[in-house]
Scaffold this active site. Sequence first.
Site, PDB file in Angstrom:
ATOM      1  N   ASP A  10      26.792 -71.640  41.973  1.00 34.34           N
ATOM      2  CA  ASP A  10      28.225 -71.306  41.924  1.00 34.34           C
ATOM      3  C   ASP A  10      28.571 -69.991  41.217  1.00 34.34           C
ATOM      4  O   ASP A  10      29.532 -69.944  40.447  1.00 34.34           O
ATOM      5  CB  ASP A  10      29.005 -72.453  41.281  1.00 34.34           C
ATOM      6  CG  ASP A  10      29.103 -73.663  42.205  1.00 34.34           C
ATOM      7  OD1 ASP A  10      28.721 -73.565  43.382  1.00 34.34           O
ATOM      8  OD2 ASP A  10      29.571 -74.731  41.747  1.00 34.34           O
ATOM      9  N   ASP A  62      30.014 -73.806  45.925  1.00 36.98           N
ATOM     10  CA  ASP A  62      31.140 -74.716  46.036  1.00 36.98           C
ATOM     11  C   ASP A  62      31.941 -74.208  47.252  1.00 36.98           C
ATOM     12  O   ASP A  62      32.205 -73.000  47.355  1.00 36.98           O
ATOM     13  CB  ASP A  62      31.970 -74.590  44.746  1.00 36.98           C
ATOM     14  CG  ASP A  62      32.567 -75.886  44.270  1.00 36.98           C
ATOM     15  OD1 ASP A  62      32.003 -76.953  44.554  1.00 36.98           O
ATOM     16  OD2 ASP A  62      33.617 -75.827  43.580  1.00 36.98           O
ATOM     17  N   HIS A  64      35.061 -75.573  49.334  1.00 35.69           N
ATOM     18  CA  HIS A  64      36.059 -76.624  49.539  1.00 35.69           C
ATOM     19  C   HIS A  64      37.032 -76.346  50.685  1.00 35.69           C
ATOM     20  O   HIS A  64      37.467 -75.202  50.866  1.00 35.69           O
ATOM     21  CB  HIS A  64      36.904 -76.792  48.266  1.00 35.69           C
ATOM     22  CG  HIS A  64      36.138 -77.267  47.080  1.00 35.69           C
ATOM     23  ND1 HIS A  64      35.320 -78.368  47.087  1.00 35.69           N
ATOM     24  CD2 HIS A  64      36.088 -76.783  45.806  1.00 35.69           C
ATOM     25  CE1 HIS A  64      34.808 -78.549  45.892  1.00 35.69           C
ATOM     26  NE2 HIS A  64      35.249 -77.592  45.085  1.00 35.69           N
ATOM     27  N   HIS A  81      40.234 -73.874  44.127  1.00 37.37           N
ATOM     28  CA  HIS A  81      39.163 -72.883  43.915  1.00 37.37           C
ATOM     29  C   HIS A  81      38.137 -72.959  45.046  1.00 37.37           C
ATOM     30  O   HIS A  81      37.992 -73.992  45.689  1.00 37.37           O
ATOM     31  CB  HIS A  81      38.459 -73.117  42.564  1.00 37.37           C
ATOM     32  CG  HIS A  81      37.779 -74.461  42.484  1.00 37.37           C
ATOM     33  ND1 HIS A  81      38.457 -75.604  42.145  1.00 37.37           N
ATOM     34  CD2 HIS A  81      36.515 -74.835  42.751  1.00 37.37           C
ATOM     35  CE1 HIS A  81      37.624 -76.632  42.191  1.00 37.37           C
ATOM     36  NE2 HIS A  81      36.428 -76.202  42.564  1.00 37.37           N
ATOM     37  N   ALA A 147      29.360 -73.983  36.352  1.00 37.08           N
ATOM     38  CA  ALA A 147      29.562 -74.018  34.926  1.00 37.08           C
ATOM     39  C   ALA A 147      28.520 -74.945  34.290  1.00 37.08           C
ATOM     40  O   ALA A 147      28.210 -75.982  34.857  1.00 37.08           O
ATOM     41  CB  ALA A 147      30.966 -74.558  34.613  1.00 37.08           C
TER      42      ALA A 147
HETATM   43  C1  VGL Z   1      32.548 -76.726  39.341  1.00 34.33           C
HETATM   44  C2  VGL Z   1      34.559 -77.585  38.721  1.00 34.33           C
HETATM   45  C3  VGL Z   1      34.917 -77.780  40.027  1.00 34.33           C
HETATM   46  C4  VGL Z   1      31.253 -76.084  38.920  1.00 34.33           C
HETATM   47  C5  VGL Z   1      32.886 -76.908  40.671  1.00 34.33           C
HETATM   48  O1  VGL Z   1      30.666 -75.322  39.720  1.00 34.33           O
HETATM   49  O2  VGL Z   1      30.812 -76.343  37.768  1.00 34.33           O
HETATM   50  N1  VGL Z   1      33.383 -77.070  38.382  1.00 34.33           N
HETATM   51  N2  VGL Z   1      34.072 -77.435  41.005  1.00 34.33           N
HETATM   52 ZN    ZN Z   2      34.785 -77.327  43.023  1.00 35.76          ZN
END
Ligand code: VGL
Ligand code: ZN
Length: 196
Positions: A10, A62, A64, A81, A147
């Site tokens: 990510d 990610d 979405h 996001h 993260a």
């Molecule tokens: C993530 C929150 C929502 C991540 C992904 O990549 O850690 N965090 N979607």
């Molecule tokens: Zn996400």
Amino acid sequence: MKNSALVVVDMLYDFIDGSLACLNSKNAVKEAAGFIDSMTSGQEGNSNEEILDTFPILFVCDHHPADHSSFREYGGTWPPHCIQGTHGGAVHEILQPYMQEELTFFKGCDPAVEQYSGFEAANKAGQSLGEILGLLDAENVYVCGIATEYCVRATCEDLKKAGFKVRLLSNALGYVDEAGHRKALEEMKTEGMIIE
Ligand code: VGL
Ligand code: ZN
């Protein structure tokens, strides 16, 4: 000899400077690029494709739909996001030269399902990250990304369960919260991940 691989989790604009910008992300991207350089030095004359033959770099993204259930307005906890087709969902440009279609894996595509782990993220052909790492005969799997407390951790835990040696690049991580990041690192160490 078994191989090494890198999983980049990510490192996408929304997590770097967008709607869900995380701490240390810009620096983490630079560190990740530096690590790639160090692992591939001596191959200066080679094309990126040749470099990837000896040190595969797998990207988790990610990805979405606009009405994903992890978004606040659809009952979730996050701002919108990494929506499919947007700049926010794109990998940082300094890492893009290392991307290959078959080594790019998408997660969070089903509107009803939150998917933090990249282990079952799938490439365009429908193969999962775990499956491909197995085919690559990877023993040491380096991990960097964003993260720490969410997707990086969930991905590392699944990799560990599947029997890979997980080597976490601690300088190449972005995080939501500094204390949460440090706690997650400590806990991952106890779970058997190697903190580099
Ligand atoms: C993530 C929150 C929502 C991540 C992904 O990549 O850690 N965090 N979607
Ligand atoms: Zn996400």
